[in-house]
Design an enzyme around this catalytic site. Structure first.
Site, PDB file in Angstrom:
ATOM      1  N   HIS A   1       0.834  -1.207   0.000  1.00  0.00           N
ATOM      2  CA  HIS A   1       0.000   0.000   0.000  1.00  0.00           C
ATOM      3  C   HIS A   1       0.868   1.256   0.000  1.00  0.00           C
ATOM      4  CE1 HIS A   1      -3.669   2.328   0.976  1.00  0.00           C
ATOM      5  NE2 HIS A   1      -2.823   3.098   1.648  1.00  0.00           N
ATOM      6  N   GLU A   2       1.828   1.302   0.916  1.00  0.00           N
ATOM      7  CA  GLU A   2       2.661   2.505   1.029  1.00  0.00           C
ATOM      8  C   GLU A   2       3.603   2.659  -0.167  1.00  0.00           C
ATOM      9  OE1 GLU A   2       2.006   4.781   3.049  1.00  0.00           O
ATOM     10  OE2 GLU A   2       0.572   3.618   4.230  1.00  0.00           O
TER      11      GLU A   2
ATOM     12  N   HIS B   1       1.915   4.751  -2.822  1.00  0.00           N
ATOM     13  CA  HIS B   1       2.056   6.194  -2.597  1.00  0.00           C
ATOM     14  C   HIS B   1       3.478   6.663  -2.895  1.00  0.00           C
ATOM     15  CE1 HIS B   1      -1.904   6.316  -0.898  1.00  0.00           C
ATOM     16  NE2 HIS B   1      -1.589   5.601   0.175  1.00  0.00           N
TER      17      HIS B   1
END
Length: 280
Positions: free
Chosen positions: A19-20, A23
């Site tokens: 997920h990170e 980003h």
């Protein structure tokens, strides 16, 4: 207990990291300054600075973050807020996009990792009166061979194929006790009477054997894609079942999920990868 804790932390770390990274990668590609990329939440255990970014490992493992410069201040040089609406939307949604793509990778790897599969014949033990199975002539002693041309090699296969096709007519190939075969059309029910199941059969497995399976990557990737699609269908059917009252909601918190992770981990790496994909 140790297996449960370690496997749970590893699974959560993989999901959070993916997920990170969504980003982080899109921010870097858009020339947004990333001040810190952290796994876990503070307090910080240690960190390493490479270039303009601090990479940190933090004490609270349930989470992660990508700290970007000026997330709400467009005056800061190379800030997220100074970028166009499209770039901001891409960077902010990239984490969710990565979590949507992660199951494809995990399912594909799960198919490539050697794993044990129990196979055998799925035998009908009982047929509920007035059920879909009874109406098409299925009888105790029949063997369920395939559903929509997919081999039924174990009870898990039967359950999965059935719940993928709730409310839709499917072709079920059966072998009678006299060795003759017959293909019947049956519609699994959304809301069967309690204890009957979608088709209305009670089954068992005979002639069980355990085989070792794994797929080359050129077959594992298409199978991973298919597994992702089927998982989304199962999610959709589960939600519809809740809406119509066919099933009740059972909520598991972090402790419950950790316990399930530990149980799955005992079955091997491949099932653990599939479970991580499911959670993602």
């Amino acid at each position: 207990m140790l297996i449960t804790i370690v496997s749970f932390l590893v699974v959560i770390a993989v999901i959070i990291l993916a997920h990170e990274l969504g980003h982080f990668i899109t921010a870097k590609a858009s020339r947004v300054k990333v001040e810190e990329f952290g796994l876990g939440y503070p307090p910080r255990l240690f960190g390493i600075k490479r270039g303009e970014t601090l990479y940190s490992l933090n004490a609270i493992p349930i989470g992660g973050f990508t700290k970007m410069a000026g997330e709400e201040d467009p005056k800061i040089k190379r800030s997220l807020a100074s970028k166009g609406r499209g770039i901001r939307l891409l960077v902010l949604s990239a984490g969710s996009l990565m979590n949507a793509l992660l199951p494809l990778l995990l399912f594909s790897i799960a198919f490539m990792v050697p794993h044990n599969v129990v196979v055998g014949q799925v035998l009908v033990e009982e047929v509920a009166p007035n059920s879909p199975a009874a109406m098409v002539g299925i009888e105790p002693g029949d063997t369920l061979v395939s559903l929509n041309e997919k081999p039924v090699q174990n009870i898990s296969n039967l359950q999965r194929y059935t719940y993928l096709n709730l409310g839709r007519e499917v072709s079920l190939l059966i072998q009678h006790s006299d060795a003759t075969t017959e293909e019947v059309q049956i519609i699994p029910r959304w809301k069967p009477p309690e204890g009957q199941g979608a088709m209305g059969v009670l089954v068992s497995m005979t002639n069980q054997t355990t085989i070792r399976q794994h797929e080359p990557f050129w077959r594992a990737i298409p199978q991973g894609i298919g597994e992702c699609i089927e998982t989304f269908v199962l999610f959709k059917n589960a939600i519809l079942s809740l809406i119509i009252g066919a099933t009740s909601m059972e909520i598991a918190g972090p402790v419950g999920i950790a316990q399930m992770t530990g149980e799955v981990a005992k079955a091997g790496i491949s099932p653990l990868l599939e479970f991580a994909a499911f959670l993602s």
